[in-house]
Scaffold this motif. Structure first.
Motif, PDB file in Angstrom:
ATOM      1  N   GLY A  47       0.889  -1.212   0.050  1.00 50.71           N
ATOM      2  CA  GLY A  47       0.093   0.344   0.001  1.00 50.71           C
ATOM      3  C   GLY A  47       0.746   1.505   0.389  1.00 50.71           C
ATOM      4  O   GLY A  47       0.536   2.362  -0.633  1.00 50.71           O
ATOM      5  N   VAL A  48       2.077   1.276   1.160  1.00 51.90           N
ATOM      6  CA  VAL A  48       2.412   2.208   1.002  1.00 51.90           C
ATOM      7  C   VAL A  48       3.220   2.871  -1.045  1.00 51.90           C
ATOM      8  O   VAL A  48       3.687   4.261  -1.302  1.00 51.90           O
ATOM      9  N   VAL A  49       4.032   1.327  -1.359  1.00 52.07           N
ATOM     10  CA  VAL A  49       4.855   2.002  -2.562  1.00 52.07           C
ATOM     11  C   VAL A  49       3.810   2.288  -3.788  1.00 52.07           C
ATOM     12  O   VAL A  49       4.051   2.715  -4.693  1.00 52.07           O
ATOM     13  N   ARG A  50       2.592   1.250  -3.183  1.00 49.02           N
ATOM     14  CA  ARG A  50       0.908   2.268  -4.804  1.00 49.02           C
ATOM     15  C   ARG A  50       0.574   3.246  -4.492  1.00 49.02           C
ATOM     16  O   ARG A  50       0.785   4.058  -5.219  1.00 49.02           O
ATOM     17  N   ASP A  51       0.732   4.290  -2.953  1.00 49.97           N
ATOM     18  CA  ASP A  51       0.470   4.966  -2.860  1.00 49.97           C
ATOM     19  C   ASP A  51       1.447   6.592  -3.217  1.00 49.97           C
ATOM     20  O   ASP A  51       1.727   7.419  -3.692  1.00 49.97           O
ATOM     21  N   PHE A  52       2.857   5.396  -3.619  1.00 50.42           N
ATOM     22  CA  PHE A  52       3.865   6.772  -3.698  1.00 50.42           C
ATOM     23  C   PHE A  52       4.082   6.415  -4.942  1.00 50.42           C
ATOM     24  O   PHE A  52       4.013   7.708  -5.990  1.00 50.42           O
ATOM     25  N   LEU A  53       3.314   5.755  -6.007  1.00 47.92           N
ATOM     26  CA  LEU A  53       3.909   5.717  -7.346  1.00 47.92           C
ATOM     27  C   LEU A  53       2.394   6.351  -7.313  1.00 47.92           C
ATOM     28  O   LEU A  53       2.095   7.352  -8.810  1.00 47.92           O
ATOM     29  N   ALA A  54       1.723   5.733  -6.826  1.00 52.11           N
ATOM     30  CA  ALA A  54      -0.002   6.912  -7.573  1.00 52.11           C
ATOM     31  C   ALA A  54       0.001   8.147  -7.469  1.00 52.11           C
ATOM     32  O   ALA A  54      -0.697   9.119  -8.495  1.00 52.11           O
ATOM     33  N   ALA A  55       1.264   8.449  -6.398  1.00 55.45           N
ATOM     34  CA  ALA A  55       0.804  10.374  -6.615  1.00 55.45           C
ATOM     35  C   ALA A  55       2.266  10.951  -7.528  1.00 55.45           C
ATOM     36  O   ALA A  55       1.685  11.965  -7.647  1.00 55.45           O
ATOM     37  N   ARG A  56       3.259  10.374  -7.385  1.00 57.90           N
ATOM     38  CA  ARG A  56       4.310  10.564  -9.030  1.00 57.90           C
ATOM     39  C   ARG A  56       3.208  10.807 -10.034  1.00 57.90           C
ATOM     40  O   ARG A  56       3.749  11.574 -10.580  1.00 57.90           O
ATOM     41  N   ILE A  57       2.620   9.286 -10.401  1.00 62.45           N
ATOM     42  CA  ILE A  57       2.228   9.352 -11.723  1.00 62.45           C
ATOM     43  C   ILE A  57       1.204  10.137 -12.223  1.00 62.45           C
ATOM     44  O   ILE A  57       0.663  11.159 -12.587  1.00 62.45           O
ATOM     45  N   GLN A  58       0.737  10.306 -10.640  1.00 60.37           N
ATOM     46  CA  GLN A  58      -0.998  11.726 -11.255  1.00 60.37           C
ATOM     47  C   GLN A  58      -0.412  12.933 -11.341  1.00 60.37           C
ATOM     48  O   GLN A  58      -0.869  13.888 -11.822  1.00 60.37           O
ATOM     49  N   SER A  59       0.407  13.308 -10.427  1.00 62.48           N
ATOM     50  CA  SER A  59       1.408  14.481 -10.438  1.00 62.48           C
ATOM     51  C   SER A  59       1.864  14.917 -11.678  1.00 62.48           C
ATOM     52  O   SER A  59       1.399  15.826 -12.226  1.00 62.48           O
ATOM     53  N   ARG A  60       2.130  14.298 -12.533  1.00 70.81           N
ATOM     54  CA  ARG A  60       3.314  14.641 -13.527  1.00 70.81           C
ATOM     55  C   ARG A  60       2.410  14.323 -14.642  1.00 70.81           C
ATOM     56  O   ARG A  60       2.280  15.322 -15.225  1.00 70.81           O
ATOM     57  N   SER A  61       1.229  13.164 -14.304  1.00 69.99           N
ATOM     58  CA  SER A  61      -0.115  13.709 -15.383  1.00 69.99           C
ATOM     59  C   SER A  61      -0.474  14.492 -15.212  1.00 69.99           C
ATOM     60  O   SER A  61      -0.819  15.648 -16.781  1.00 69.99           O
ATOM     61  N   LEU A  62      -0.403  15.552 -14.128  1.00 73.54           N
ATOM     62  CA  LEU A  62      -1.389  16.327 -14.312  1.00 73.54           C
ATOM     63  C   LEU A  62      -0.841  18.032 -14.514  1.00 73.54           C
ATOM     64  O   LEU A  62      -1.610  18.699 -15.039  1.00 73.54           O
ATOM     65  N   SER A  63       0.658  17.418 -13.621  1.00 75.91           N
ATOM     66  CA  SER A  63       1.644  18.256 -14.819  1.00 75.91           C
ATOM     67  C   SER A  63       1.420  18.549 -15.862  1.00 75.91           C
ATOM     68  O   SER A  63       1.306  19.911 -16.732  1.00 75.91           O
ATOM     69  N   ARG A  64       1.383  17.580 -17.243  1.00 77.89           N
ATOM     70  CA  ARG A  64       1.781  17.645 -18.611  1.00 77.89           C
ATOM     71  C   ARG A  64       0.748  18.166 -18.572  1.00 77.89           C
ATOM     72  O   ARG A  64      -0.058  18.995 -19.787  1.00 77.89           O
ATOM     73  N   LEU A  65      -0.566  17.538 -18.222  1.00 76.38           N
ATOM     74  CA  LEU A  65      -2.107  18.113 -19.024  1.00 76.38           C
ATOM     75  C   LEU A  65      -2.028  19.765 -18.746  1.00 76.38           C
ATOM     76  O   LEU A  65      -3.030  20.450 -19.522  1.00 76.38           O
ATOM     77  N   ARG A  66      -1.878  20.265 -17.414  1.00 72.29           N
ATOM     78  CA  ARG A  66      -2.141  21.870 -17.635  1.00 72.29           C
ATOM     79  C   ARG A  66      -1.210  22.038 -17.989  1.00 72.29           C
ATOM     80  O   ARG A  66      -1.450  23.508 -18.532  1.00 72.29           O
ATOM     81  N   GLN A  67       0.043  22.088 -18.677  1.00 69.38           N
ATOM     82  CA  GLN A  67       1.159  22.537 -18.805  1.00 69.38           C
ATOM     83  C   GLN A  67       1.080  22.529 -21.004  1.00 69.38           C
ATOM     84  O   GLN A  67       0.566  23.343 -21.351  1.00 69.38           O
ATOM     85  N   ASN A  68      -0.381  21.467 -21.315  1.00 65.20           N
ATOM     86  CA  ASN A  68      -0.472  21.466 -22.568  1.00 65.20           C
ATOM     87  C   ASN A  68      -1.616  22.290 -22.510  1.00 65.20           C
ATOM     88  O   ASN A  68      -1.655  23.331 -24.051  1.00 65.20           O
ATOM     89  N   ILE A  69      -2.751  22.280 -21.754  1.00 64.27           N
ATOM     90  CA  ILE A  69      -3.714  23.456 -22.020  1.00 64.27           C
ATOM     91  C   ILE A  69      -3.456  24.588 -21.951  1.00 64.27           C
ATOM     92  O   ILE A  69      -3.477  25.358 -22.545  1.00 64.27           O
ATOM     93  N   PHE A  70      -2.206  25.044 -21.466  1.00 64.74           N
ATOM     94  CA  PHE A  70      -1.729  26.299 -20.765  1.00 64.74           C
ATOM     95  C   PHE A  70      -0.781  26.973 -22.699  1.00 64.74           C
ATOM     96  O   PHE A  70      -1.102  27.709 -22.672  1.00 64.74           O
ATOM     97  N   GLU A  71      -0.239  26.264 -22.703  1.00 64.57           N
ATOM     98  CA  GLU A  71      -0.317  26.235 -24.354  1.00 64.57           C
ATOM     99  C   GLU A  71      -0.278  26.259 -25.213  1.00 64.57           C
ATOM    100  O   GLU A  71      -0.577  27.189 -26.266  1.00 64.57           O
ATOM    101  N   ARG A  72      -1.516  25.583 -24.786  1.00 65.97           N
ATOM    102  CA  ARG A  72      -2.690  25.335 -26.819  1.00 65.97           C
ATOM    103  C   ARG A  72      -3.585  27.053 -25.860  1.00 65.97           C
ATOM    104  O   ARG A  72      -3.199  27.766 -27.270  1.00 65.97           O
ATOM    105  N   PHE A  73      -4.140  27.057 -25.286  1.00 64.46           N
ATOM    106  CA  PHE A  73      -4.351  28.778 -25.323  1.00 64.46           C
ATOM    107  C   PHE A  73      -3.322  30.159 -25.054  1.00 64.46           C
ATOM    108  O   PHE A  73      -3.942  30.891 -25.693  1.00 64.46           O
ATOM    109  N   GLN A  74      -1.836  29.515 -25.373  1.00 65.64           N
ATOM    110  CA  GLN A  74      -0.788  30.942 -26.265  1.00 65.64           C
ATOM    111  C   GLN A  74      -1.695  30.727 -27.881  1.00 65.64           C
ATOM    112  O   GLN A  74      -0.990  31.567 -28.489  1.00 65.64           O
ATOM    113  N   ARG A  75      -2.019  29.603 -27.969  1.00 66.37           N
ATOM    114  CA  ARG A  75      -2.407  29.839 -29.340  1.00 66.37           C
ATOM    115  C   ARG A  75      -3.629  29.812 -29.777  1.00 66.37           C
ATOM    116  O   ARG A  75      -3.555  30.092 -31.327  1.00 66.37           O
ATOM    117  N   LEU A  76      -4.441  30.606 -29.040  1.00 68.41           N
ATOM    118  CA  LEU A  76      -6.074  30.871 -29.906  1.00 68.41           C
ATOM    119  C   LEU A  76      -5.680  31.586 -30.147  1.00 68.41           C
ATOM    120  O   LEU A  76      -4.812  32.373 -29.875  1.00 68.41           O
TER     121      LEU A  76
END
Length: 719
Positions: A47-76
């Protein structure tokens, strides 16, 4: 591993009941706790390993998504963020603010839904699903008859609520939209308190908010009822599983087809299965909301770019000869033309100006030149290169722009200046600040060039912010300098200094200025006069004055005002007074005597100069600045914009003559300097020039008739 350990507990109960309690096996008494302790340790570690991996994957995925959205807004495209001349109309500004709120909503609300679903995915989705599969398999292994009873029921628990998911999702979406409308009404009310108080719109605001709030209340009730119905269906299914397994297992145990331990294990597995299914069911709304949020984001990410580089677009080389506008047409909305058949040639190194009243199309021309938009017809070319055939980055790298309202970021001042050229050295930044007379001001600050300007640059005056914008342009060292009403928001003294700076900057480059104030461009090499999106005249300042056309008329309207060196006092010329209806009958000698009666008044942007229904005690002439005229309709209670007035326009003469209350509110849009004639001075003027009394009465009657016709026409249009 976690799911396996949870499934192991019911099996240990079976083992414990059959081998320890019934068979009285002492060795098994110690075996069960040992196995459970070992399995529990593994489950906790997993469970501890899963929590670490899940937090890492979630934060990186959301960070990339946030970055992609912002970059797309610059081109609107700007056409998405501002429609139909947002810079010139109140409705356009409101539209731009609304679209900015939509984009912010993707970052705040939509990403929050996705983040919530991602955070709950493992504990409320994946883990319960594994538990459900394992529990069902173990039930079939322990007793296929009892397991089959569970297998037949638990898919129904998942599928039955789905019949209402679509309706519940639509209800939730409707509730969200209604909530956004309520929040929008609150925001609009809070940001317009001055106008609400000025026009006594409190009751109208309360009525509108109550209506929106009632709609939201009904939406919330419907969404809540549909969600509760789904929970009830789920609860009934879960109870059915537990009751069916218990009854069937008890029957088999009574017939001695099942041991007591197996009965207990099956019941625990049924409870574990029920809890797992309950978690899944409760997770589905979050997953559904995240899916809807993702669809909204995806729709925005897939919004086609109105202005995009072609695949074969080339790099624009340095400008050598000229800029050409060839039969350019343009419309913001596809219906109302903004520009019509624009033909213009701008040689390299020339200083040209596009002038005309507000809304004539001046800013639109600059927007097309910077390729914020593409022409609807015709083309714009630099040295024969159609702007559509070159990359936007290479085009804009050749340009520097100074706007009427320039953005300033809450980063150190040196970085705000370095926006013009991010790789500039500290020495270059300081030299640019010195060139615009800003270095001494910055150096006197405790943190110097490291000073933060505050949100929207609140720590600095308009003139200082404008100089900073010019410093950016100097640092960029552009081949083409674009000036869009660059000094119209400044007071006269600051405008004079900024204009001197701009003239120094203009000596070695191509300069294109868009302005309504003719005195700032009288020394331009060539002037294009715009009216309703068309070029109606062109030539030098003196050629246009000699032509006695639109330019000459506009020049006479703005001329005749002499400012003191500090800009605090204005003298109005007697000949200029002849251009106003209430004074046109006086000869120049009498107007010379009358001119000193006018007082100078300065109003900051946003201040009300006169208010509807107040006594009409002054006549105003705008020497410099821009105002907007508003009126509240008595029958509908709605407030609408009537006109935008600027240099040389006047208002308040009829109320001064008749003594009637003000028929509209006038508010300064920029720093506004006026000369005014008050009631006392007016009465003394009437005593001194009695021949004016009859003339002014005729003027007042004629203007009141025109006003009555306009009101009647407006009422008929409303019907």
């Amino acid at each position: 591993m976690e799911a396996g350990f949870i499934a192991l507990i019911p099996l240990s109960i079976r083992f414990f009941a059959d081998r320890v309690v019934i068979s009285r096996d002492p060795q098994s008494l110690y075996l069960v706790p040992g196995v459970l302790a070992f399995g529990g340790g593994l489950a906790i570690f997993a469970g501890v390993v899963r929590d670490f991996l899940a937090a890492r994957i979630q934060s990186r995925s959301l960070s990339r998504l946030r970055q992609n959205i912002f970059e797309r807004f610059q081109r609107l495209s700007l056409s998405f963020q501002a429609k139909a001349g947002a810079s010139q109309s109140g409705s356009g500004v409101h539209d731009a603010q609304s679209r900015a709120s939509e984009l912010l909503d993707h970052f705040s609300s939509d990403l929050a839904w996705i983040e919530n679903a991602a955070g709950l995915a493992i504990p409320w989705g994946v883990l319960p699903a594994l538990q459900a599969v394992l529990c069902t398999g173990l039930m079939l292994w322990l007793n296929w008859k009892a397991g089959l009873a569970a297998c037949l029921l638990w898919p129904w628990i998942i599928l039955a609520p789905q019949t209402g998911v679509a309706r519940a999702s639509r209800a939730a979406e409707d509730c969200k939209e209604d909530e956004k409308r309520v929040l929008g009404a609150i925001k609009e009310n809070l940001t317009a308190q001055a106008m609400i108080r000025a026009f006594s719109l409190e009751q109208m605001g309360l009525t509108g908010f109550r209506r929106r709030n009632d709609v939201l209340s009904r939406s919330m009730m419907r969404a809540g009822l549909l969600s509760s119905f789904m929970e009830r269906v789920t609860g009934a299914g879960i109870l059915s599983i537990q009751a069916a397994v218990l009854a069937f297992s008890a029957w088999l145990a009574f017939d001695k087809e099942m041991s007591i331990g197996t009965l207990a294990a099956l019941q625990m597995l049924a409870v574990t299965l029920s809890n797992a299914l309950l978690y899944i069911i409760e997770y589905l709304p979050a997953a559904s909301a995240a899916r809807a949020a993702w669809r909204r984001i995806e729709a925005r990410l897939n919004t086609p770019q109105a202005v995009a580089d072609r695949s074969e677009a080339r790099f624009l080389p340095p400008m050598q000869t000229e800029i050409i506008f060839s039969h350019v047409d343009f419309s913001y909305d596809g219906e109302h033309p903004g520009l019509k058949d624009i033909k213009a040639r701008i040689p390299r190194g020339a200083y040209v100006a596009f002038v005309g009243p507000s809304g004539a199309g001046k800013t639109t021309l600059l927007n097309l030149l910077m390729r914020f938009y593409d022409p609807g017809a015709g083309f714009i070319a630099i040295d024969g290169h159609d702007l559509k055939s070159v990359t936007q980055a290479s085009l804009r790298s050749r340009m520097g722009v100074v706007l009427q309202e320039n953005s300033i970021f809450n980063i150190p001042l040196r970085e705000n200046i370095r926006v013009g050229r991010p790789d500039a050295s500290e020495e270059a930044v300081v030299n640019a600040a010195k060139a615009v007379g800003l270095h001494a001001t910055i150096a006197a600050l405790p943190e110097g060039y490291g000073t933060l300007p505050g949100d929207l640059g609140l720590r600095f005056s308009n003139a200082q912010l404008q100089r900073l914008a010019i410093a950016r342009a100097i640092l960029r060292d552009p081949e083409i300098l674009l000036l869009d009403e660059a000094t119209s928001a400044l007071d006269p003294a600051d405008e004079l200094e900024v204009n001197h700076t701009l003239r120094r900057l203009a000596r070695t480059r191509t300069v294109i200025s868009a302005t309504h104030r003719l005195s700032t461009v009288a020394d331009a090499d060539h002037i294009f006069v715009l009216d309703n999106g068309e070029i109606v005249e062109q030539g030098s300042h003196y050629e246009l004055l000699a032509a006695e056309g639109a330019y000459a008329k506009l020049w006479r309207k703005q001329a005749g005002f002499t400012f003191s060196e500090d800009g605090r006092h204005v003298d109005v010329d007697a000949r200029r007074l002849m251009g106003f209806p209430i004074l046109g009958r006086l000869d120049e000698e009498k107007l010379v005597e009358l001119a000193p009666f006018f007082a100078t008044e300065t109003f900051e942007a946003g201040r009300e100069i006169v208010r509807q229904n107040d006594p009409g005690d002054k006549f105003y002439i705008i020497a410099r600045g821009k105002v907007e005229v508003w009126r509240k309709e008595e029958q509908s209670g709605l407030t609408k914009s009537l006109a935008v007035l600027q240099d040389g326009d006047f208002f308040g003469e009829i109320t001064l003559i008749t003594g009637f209350p003000r028929t509209a509110t006038v508010r300064a849009k920029t720093v506004c300097t006026c000369v005014s004639l008050g009631r006392g001075q007016f009465n003394r003027m009437m005593e001194r020039f009695p021949e004016l009394r009859r003339h002014l009465s005729e003027v007042a009657v004629q203007r009141l008739r025109e006003s009555s016709k306009a009101v009647a026409a407006s009422a008929l249009a409303g019907l």
